[in-house]
Motif scaffolding. Structure first.
Motif, mmCIF file in Angstrom:
data_model
loop_
_atom_site.group_PDB
_atom_site.id
_atom_site.type_symbol
_atom_site.label_atom_id
_atom_site.label_comp_id
_atom_site.label_asym_id
_atom_site.label_seq_id
_atom_site.Cartn_x
_atom_site.Cartn_y
_atom_site.Cartn_z
ATOM 1 N N SER A 141 30.472 28.352 50.970
ATOM 2 C CA SER A 141 29.874 29.195 49.867
ATOM 3 C C SER A 141 30.415 28.524 48.689
ATOM 4 O O SER A 141 31.720 28.583 48.432
ATOM 5 C CB SER A 141 30.511 30.647 50.287
ATOM 6 N N PRO A 142 29.468 28.222 47.710
ATOM 7 C CA PRO A 142 29.864 27.606 46.440
ATOM 8 C C PRO A 142 31.002 28.650 45.651
ATOM 9 O O PRO A 142 31.536 28.274 44.773
ATOM 10 C CB PRO A 142 28.606 27.659 45.629
ATOM 11 N N GLY A 143 30.941 29.868 45.820
ATOM 12 C CA GLY A 143 31.523 30.872 44.939
ATOM 13 C C GLY A 143 32.949 31.132 45.467
ATOM 14 O O GLY A 143 33.433 32.079 44.899
ATOM 15 N N ILE A 144 33.406 30.603 46.671
ATOM 16 C CA ILE A 144 34.399 30.846 47.282
ATOM 17 C C ILE A 144 35.895 30.920 46.654
ATOM 18 O O ILE A 144 36.642 31.775 46.721
ATOM 19 C CB ILE A 144 34.665 29.977 48.696
ATOM 20 N N SER A 145 35.847 30.030 45.686
ATOM 21 C CA SER A 145 37.173 30.074 44.789
ATOM 22 C C SER A 145 36.816 30.828 43.449
ATOM 23 O O SER A 145 37.888 30.768 42.686
ATOM 24 C CB SER A 145 37.543 28.668 44.493
ATOM 25 N N ASN A 146 35.984 31.519 43.207
ATOM 26 C CA ASN A 146 35.545 32.332 42.210
ATOM 27 C C ASN A 146 36.289 33.735 42.098
ATOM 28 O O ASN A 146 35.616 34.442 41.584
ATOM 29 C CB ASN A 146 34.007 32.401 41.721
ATOM 30 N N LEU A 147 37.466 33.839 42.886
ATOM 31 C CA LEU A 147 37.963 35.351 42.865
ATOM 32 C C LEU A 147 38.616 35.527 41.537
ATOM 33 O O LEU A 147 39.558 34.814 41.266
ATOM 34 C CB LEU A 147 39.127 35.180 43.941
ATOM 35 N N ASN A 148 38.436 36.466 40.978
ATOM 36 C CA ASN A 148 38.787 37.030 39.688
ATOM 37 C C ASN A 148 39.890 38.169 40.043
ATOM 38 O O ASN A 148 39.309 39.349 40.064
ATOM 39 C CB ASN A 148 37.997 37.096 38.583
ATOM 40 N N ILE A 149 41.183 38.068 39.623
ATOM 41 C CA ILE A 149 42.005 39.379 40.091
ATOM 42 C C ILE A 149 42.358 39.830 38.626
ATOM 43 O O ILE A 149 43.302 38.825 37.935
ATOM 44 C CB ILE A 149 43.102 39.166 40.935
ATOM 45 N N THR A 150 41.860 40.907 38.323
ATOM 46 C CA THR A 150 42.684 41.476 36.896
ATOM 47 C C THR A 150 43.213 42.821 37.280
ATOM 48 O O THR A 150 42.675 43.845 37.822
ATOM 49 C CB THR A 150 41.536 41.806 36.087
ATOM 50 N N ILE A 151 44.576 42.808 36.985
ATOM 51 C CA ILE A 151 45.222 44.195 37.501
ATOM 52 C C ILE A 151 46.110 44.522 36.071
ATOM 53 O O ILE A 151 46.913 43.678 35.515
ATOM 54 C CB ILE A 151 46.202 44.204 38.551
ATOM 55 N N SER A 152 45.881 45.605 35.638
ATOM 56 C CA SER A 152 46.655 46.097 34.325
ATOM 57 C C SER A 152 47.118 47.486 34.681
ATOM 58 O O SER A 152 47.009 48.223 35.479
ATOM 59 C CB SER A 152 45.476 46.380 33.226
ATOM 60 N N GLY A 153 48.386 47.685 33.888
ATOM 61 C CA GLY A 153 49.320 48.807 34.087
ATOM 62 C C GLY A 153 50.233 48.772 35.178
ATOM 63 O O GLY A 153 50.461 47.639 35.841
ATOM 64 N N ASN A 154 51.082 49.786 35.471
ATOM 65 C CA ASN A 154 52.219 49.990 36.020
ATOM 66 C C ASN A 154 51.989 50.749 37.364
ATOM 67 O O ASN A 154 52.979 50.820 38.202
ATOM 68 C CB ASN A 154 53.530 50.032 35.643
ATOM 69 N N ASP A 155 50.895 51.360 37.288
ATOM 70 C CA ASP A 155 50.822 52.527 38.601
ATOM 71 C C ASP A 155 50.263 51.755 39.618
ATOM 72 O O ASP A 155 49.113 51.170 39.791
ATOM 73 C CB ASP A 155 49.897 53.581 37.905
ATOM 74 N N ARG A 156 50.961 51.865 40.818
ATOM 75 C CA ARG A 156 50.498 51.302 42.167
ATOM 76 C C ARG A 156 49.064 51.733 42.773
ATOM 77 O O ARG A 156 48.556 50.902 43.099
ATOM 78 C CB ARG A 156 51.708 51.484 43.318
ATOM 79 N N ASP A 157 49.017 53.023 42.684
ATOM 80 C CA ASP A 157 47.616 53.566 43.229
ATOM 81 C C ASP A 157 46.288 52.811 42.206
ATOM 82 O O ASP A 157 45.514 52.256 43.031
ATOM 83 C CB ASP A 157 47.428 54.866 42.981
ATOM 84 N N ASP A 158 46.795 52.613 41.113
ATOM 85 C CA ASP A 158 45.581 52.198 40.085
ATOM 86 C C ASP A 158 45.482 50.573 40.460
ATOM 87 O O ASP A 158 44.645 50.120 40.487
ATOM 88 C CB ASP A 158 46.001 52.424 38.443
ATOM 89 N N ALA A 159 46.660 50.025 40.433
ATOM 90 C CA ALA A 159 46.736 48.466 40.634
ATOM 91 C C ALA A 159 46.003 48.264 42.154
ATOM 92 O O ALA A 159 45.198 47.162 42.226
ATOM 93 C CB ALA A 159 48.258 48.006 40.827
ATOM 94 N N LEU A 160 46.320 49.040 43.191
ATOM 95 C CA LEU A 160 45.506 48.824 44.390
ATOM 96 C C LEU A 160 44.151 48.988 44.241
ATOM 97 O O LEU A 160 43.380 48.437 44.717
ATOM 98 C CB LEU A 160 46.059 49.700 45.685
ATOM 99 N N GLY A 161 43.684 50.166 43.449
ATOM 100 C CA GLY A 161 42.345 50.291 43.374
ATOM 101 C C GLY A 161 41.525 49.246 42.609
ATOM 102 O O GLY A 161 40.587 48.555 42.944
ATOM 103 N N GLN A 162 42.217 48.620 41.649
ATOM 104 C CA GLN A 162 41.988 47.257 40.928
ATOM 105 C C GLN A 162 41.738 46.166 41.887
ATOM 106 O O GLN A 162 40.767 45.532 41.806
ATOM 107 C CB GLN A 162 42.711 47.016 39.473
ATOM 108 N N LEU A 163 42.731 45.826 42.559
ATOM 109 C CA LEU A 163 42.739 44.621 43.679
ATOM 110 C C LEU A 163 41.622 45.029 44.450
ATOM 111 O O LEU A 163 41.034 43.790 44.841
ATOM 112 C CB LEU A 163 44.080 44.664 44.356
ATOM 113 N N ALA A 164 41.371 46.254 44.964
ATOM 114 C CA ALA A 164 40.281 46.418 46.283
ATOM 115 C C ALA A 164 38.842 45.922 45.327
ATOM 116 O O ALA A 164 38.207 45.613 46.103
ATOM 117 C CB ALA A 164 40.436 47.929 46.588
#
Length: 181
Positions: free
Chosen positions: A121-144
């Protein structure tokens, strides 16, 4: 089947809940949860071209099929990074490596096709992970959300080859991925 960031977040949260003794254990459980969720819920839609071997040849009336991602395993490990950016880069590399090693194939009844590598897949390396803040629940939501968006954006360009009933895929055709949902 369909991928949902909210559902993935729940699986990730459940997987690491109560693991306080070891980063290795928590990351292993997190990787297993992500792998399991995607394997169980991602549906790949294919366009299909098959031709009979009869004379004159006849085109397969079936023009679409569905399939799955196979053999997916995310091996997540602790990072020795000293910054959040480096830790996220480490996580991205491990996720890209895991999806690159997986396969895709048609799984509908009546099809016999050879799986292909997700690394195509040409876009296989195009993973962009952006996580802001210090709340674990929010971070898991952003990562998901980042993971689901990335997986759905994959569009492998190599068809799965094989047959459907009495119809064979001609060279360069077969089952082409049209969408991952």
């Amino acid at each position: 089947m369909s991928l949902s960031a909210e559902s993935l977040k729940g699986k990730m949260k459940d997987a690491i809940e109560g693991i306080h003794s070891s980063a290795d254990d928590a990351l292993s459980a997190l990787g297993d949860a992500i792998s399991g969720y995607i394997t169980d819920n991602a549906q790949i839609n294919f366009s299909w071209v098959g031709i009979s071997t009869s004379v004159p040849p006849v085109t397969d009336p079936v023009a679409t099929a569905t399939g799955e991602i196979l053999g997916l395993s995310f091996k997540l490990t602790p990072s020795s990074a000293t910054s959040q950016a480096d830790a996220i880069s480490h996580l991205k590399d491990e996720l890209v490596t895991g999806l690159s090693a997986a396969l895709y194939n048609i799984t509908d009844a009546g099809f016999t096709t050879a799986p292909q590598s997700m690394s195509l897949s040409p876009g296989i390396s195009n993973l962009n992970i952006t996580i802001s803040g210090n709340d674990r629940d929010d971070a898991l939501g952003q990562l998901a959300d980042c993971i689901v968006t990335w997986v759905k954006a994959q569009a492998p360009t190599v068809p799965v080859m094989g047959s459907h009933a009495a119809f064979l895929a001609p060279p360069g055709a077969g089952g082409m991925v049209t969408a991952i949902s």
